[in-house]
Enzyme design. Structure first.
Site, short mmCIF file in Angstrom:
data_model
loop_
_atom_site.label_atom_id
_atom_site.label_comp_id
_atom_site.label_asym_id
_atom_site.label_seq_id
_atom_site.Cartn_x
_atom_site.Cartn_y
_atom_site.Cartn_z
N THR A 94 -0.11 -10.84 -2.44
CA THR A 94 -1.15 -10.75 -3.45
C THR A 94 -2.23 -9.77 -2.99
O THR A 94 -2.57 -9.70 -1.81
CB THR A 94 -1.77 -12.14 -3.69
OG1 THR A 94 -0.73 -13.07 -4.00
CG2 THR A 94 -2.76 -12.10 -4.83
N ASP A 133 10.03 2.14 0.03
CA ASP A 133 9.71 1.45 -1.23
C ASP A 133 8.86 2.32 -2.14
O ASP A 133 7.83 1.89 -2.67
CB ASP A 133 9.00 0.13 -0.92
CG ASP A 133 9.03 -0.84 -2.11
OD1 ASP A 133 9.88 -0.64 -3.01
OD2 ASP A 133 8.21 -1.77 -2.14
#
Length: 601
Positions: free
Chosen positions: A324, A437
Site C-alpha cells: 500500500t 516490472d
C-alpha cells in the site's frame, strides 16, 4: 593558331580541375580539426574526408541548404573518445550539438559561446570535467541544455539565468556544489534538474545553505563619527575609557555571536549538512529503525517516525504489487510517498538494508528518488518522493471519463523520459539494475509531466520462490516477455519487451489486455501486429487523442514492434531504443523542432 591555343588552355584547365577538386569549405576544415582530437574507435567518421567540397553528406552532419554551413552535429552513441575541440567555436551557424552517450573527457570549451545560434546542447553521459563555462550564458537562443551524468564540478554560473529561451535543463548526476543561483531562468527549474549533486543547496533543491545562519554574518559597524559632538574632543583619559568600553563590548558581542553560531548549527545541522554517505539516524526503541539515504530526509528522526506511525487509511493514495502507498505530509508541508511492504522476504535485515542503500544511491532525473527506509515493530516502510500527478496508468485510463485527455506531446515526453530512466538503470548506474516490472502504474509524473520510473530493484529485492507467480496474478501479465513467463528469469531484454508494451499503451490508449482484443485471444502486441499487417494504422491510434501525429506514431509503433519481438536476441538494447526515440522525438530539423514541440523542449 590562336583558336588552337585557346582550346588547349580549356583542356588544360579541365584537366587541372579533374585532378585538383574544389577545396573543402571552412566549416568542413573546422570539422576535421574537431575530428583530429577525437578517438573514433568505431571508425564512424570514416567518410569525413578532406577531398570533399562540403561536409554536408558526412555522418552526423546537417547543413543549411543555401550556404552549406553546418547547422547540426548529431553523433550520440558513437563510442567517441578524446576531447571537444575549441575549434567548435568556429561553427558560428551551429544550432544543434549532440555528443551524448560517448566517452569524451576534458573540459567544455568556452569557445562554444561563439556558436551564437546554438539551440540544443546535448553532452549527457560522458566523462567531462571542470565546470560549466560562464560564457554559455551568452547563448541567447539556447533552448535545451543537457550536461547530466558527467564529472562536472564547481558552482553553477549565474550567467545561465540569462538564457531566457531555456525550456529544458538537466545538470543532474554530477559533482556541482554551492548555492544554486535563484536568478532569471534558473529560478524556473526544480530539483529534477539538479538531482544527484549532493553538495548543491538552495531553494530549487529544498536544502538550506550552510551560510544561512539567521543573523548577520558581518559585525555591525561602531557608531559613526557624526554621533560625537563636533565641538568637543574627549580628553585623553576619557578616550582610553571609551576604548576599554568598546573592547569589552566587542568581547561580549563576540561571545554572543559565538553562542548564536553554536545554537544555529545545532538547530539546522540536519537540514544544512551535505551528506556524502548514508546516515543512520537514532533508533527510538529496539523495534524501530530509521535509515535515510545520503541526507535526503532533512528532518529530525522523531518527526519522521511520528509521521510514519500516524499513517492510516485516510492517507492511502494507491496500492501496487509490493504493498500500500500512503501520502506523508511533514510539519513544513513537505510531502513524501510511503510504501508499506506487504511481501515477505527471506534473509537477514542487515542484507536487506545494505541492498536498499544501493538503491538509495541511484539518482537520475527520470527515476523516483528513494529517500529512506523505516522498520517499525509491525511493518517495513520505504520513503519516496511524492509525485503530484500520480501514475501514467491513472492519467491514461482512469481520467478519461472526466474529459481530460493526455496530449500527444505529453505522451512523447513520457516515452522519452521513461526510456532515459530505464536506459540509465541498464547501462549507466553501478550496479546495473534490471527493473522486472515496467508498467504504466510504475511511471509516475510530476507537475511538469516529467516521467519518473518507480519500484526499480524491488522485484529482485523482494523476490521469493513464488515471486514471478505473484507478479502475474497482480495484473501485469500483459507486460511480461514470453521467455520471462516460461522461465521466471528476468533480463534486460525482458525489460525492453515491457517497455515496448508501454509504448503501445501510449499510442493506442489501451491496456495491454484490453477486453476488445482479449476476446480474440490476443494481447496488445498481437492486436497491433494484426492491424499493421492489414494496413489499419488509424484503427491502432488512440481516438481520444486528437492531436496525434500519424508519422510520429508510426515511428513509435516501429520501435515498439522491435522491442516486443518474440526473440529476445532481436530486440534492441535500451540505449538503442533511446537513441531512436531521441532521433524521432528530439531530432527533427532544429528550426522546425522548436516551433512544434516547445512544450517539452
Amino acid at each position: 593558331m590562336g583558336l588552337l591555343i585557346w582550346i588547349f588552355k580549356l583542356v588544360l584547365l579541365a584537366t587541372l580541375f579533374s585532378i585538383c577538386p574544389l577545396a573543402l569549405n571552412s566549416d568542413g576544415i573546422t570539422l576535421l580539426e574537431i575530428k583530429n582530437v577525437l578517438n573514433d574507435t568505431k571508425n564512424a567518421l570514416s567518410n569525413w574526408r578532406d577531398t570533399d567540397e562540403t561536409p554536408c553528406l558526412w555522418t552526423g552532419i546537417t547543413c543549411n541548404s543555401k550556404d552549406q554551413s553546418v547547422i547540426s552535429i548529431n553523433l550520440p552513441y558513437m563510442q567517441l573518445g578524446g576531447i571537444i575541440s575549441p575549434s567548435i567555436g568556429k561553427l558560428t551557424k551551429l544550432q544543434r550539438l549532440a555528443l551524448h552517450q560517448n566517452s569524451l573527457h576534458g573540459f567544455i570549451p568556452h569557445e562554444i559561446s561563439n556558436c551564437s545560434e546554438l539551440k540544443a546542447l546535448y553532452l549527457r553521459a560522458n566523462y567531462l570535467q571542470g565546470g560549466i563555462p560562464s560564457e554559455i550564458g551568452n547563448l541567447s537562443s539556447l533552448t535545451i541544455l543537457d550536461l547530466s551524468s558527467n564529472s562536472l564540478k564547481g558552482a553553477i554560473p549565474s550567467s545561465l539565468g540569462r538564457l531566457s529561451r531555456l525550456r529544458y535543463m538537466n545538470l543532474s548526476t554530477n559533482f556541482f556544489s554551492g548555492e544554486i543561483p535563484d536568478f532569471g531562468s534558473l529560478s524556473g527549474f526544480g530539483s529534477n534538474s539538479f538531482i544527484g549533486n549532493l553538495d548543491l543547496c538552495g531553494r530549487q533543491v529544498h536544502k538550506p545553505c550552510r551560510t544561512s545562519l539567521g543573523f548577520p554574518a558581518v559585525l555591525p559597524h561602531a557608531a559613526s563619527d557624526e554621533a560625537a559632538p563636533p565641538s568637543k574632543r574627549p580628553s585623553h583619559s576619557i578616550k582610553w575609557l571609551l576604548i576599554g568600553a568598546m573592547s569589552m563590548l566587542g568581547v561580549a558581542l563576540i561571545v554572543v555571536l559565538a553562542f548564536l553560531w553554536v545554537w544555529s548549527l545545532s538547530k539546522k545541522e540536519r537540514a544544512a549538512k551535505k551528506y556524502t554517505e548514508v546516515k543512520k539516524q537514532v533508533e527510538p526503541d529496539a523495534g524501530t529503525k530509521l535509515i535515510t539515504f545520503h541526507g535526503d530526509l532533512p528532518y529530525p528522526s522523531f518527526e519522521i517516525i511520528e509521521k510514519l506511525e500516524a499513517l492510516d487509511e485516510e492517507d492511502v493514495v494507491g496500492s501496487g504489487g509490493f504493498g500500500t502507498v500512503y501520502r506523508m505530509v511533514m510539519n513544513d508541508c513537505g510531502t513524501f510517498a510511503v510504501k508499506r511492504i506487504d511481501r515477505s522476504r527471506e534473509g537477514s535485515d542487515q542484507v536487506f538494508e545494505r541492498e536498499l542503500e544501493v538503491l538509495g544511491s541511484i539518482k537520475h532525473i527520470n527515476l523516483v528518488n528513494l529517500r529512506g527506509y523505516c522498520r517499525l515493530p509491525t511493518s517495513k516502510l520505504l520513503i519516496y518522493d511524492y509525485l503530484a500527478m500520480g501514475s501514467l496508468d491513472d492519467l491514461l485510463h482512469e481520467q478519461t471519463n472526466s474529459g481530460e485527455v493526455l496530449s500527444w506531446s505529453s505522451r512523447l515526453k513520457i516515452a522519452l523520459g521513461s526510456a532515459r530512466g530505464l536506459a540509465y538503470l541498464h547501462h549507466d548506474c553501478c550496479p546495473r539494475v534490471v527493473h522486472r516490472d515496467i508498467k504504466s502504474s510504475n511511471i509516475l509524473l510530476d507537475e511538469n509531466m516529467e516521467p519518473h520510473v518507480s519500484d526499480f530493484g524491488l522485484a529482485k529485492l523482494l523476490k521469493d520462490e513464488e515471486a514471478h507467480v505473484t507478479t502475474v496474478v497482480a495484473g501485469t501479465f500483459g507486460y511480461l516477455a514470453p521467455e520471462y513467463l516460461q522461465s521466471g528469469r528476468a533480463t534486460q531484454k525482458s525489460d525492453v519487451y515491457s517497455f515496448g508494451v508501454l509504448l503501445l499503451e501510449l499510442v493506442t490508449g489501451k491496456r495491454p489486455t484490453d477486453p476488445c482484443f482479449v476476446q480474440k485471444g490476443l494481447n496488445v502486441v498481437g492486436w497491433m501486429n494484426t492491424l499493421l499487417r492489414e494496413n489499419r494504422l488509424d484503427d491502432i491510434l488512440d481516438r481520444k487523442c486528437p492531436d496525434v501525429d500519424s508519422e510520429e506514431a508510426e515511428a513509435i509503433l516501429d520501435i515498439a514492434s522491435r522491442c516486443t519481438d518474440a526473440d529476445p536476441d532481436r530486440r534492441p538494447s535500451m540505449n538503442e531504443v533511446l537513441q531512436v526515440l531521441e532521433q524521432e522525438v528530439m531530432s527533427p530539423c532544429p528550426s522546425d523542432f522548436y516551433e512544434s514541440h516547445s512544450d517539452y523542449c
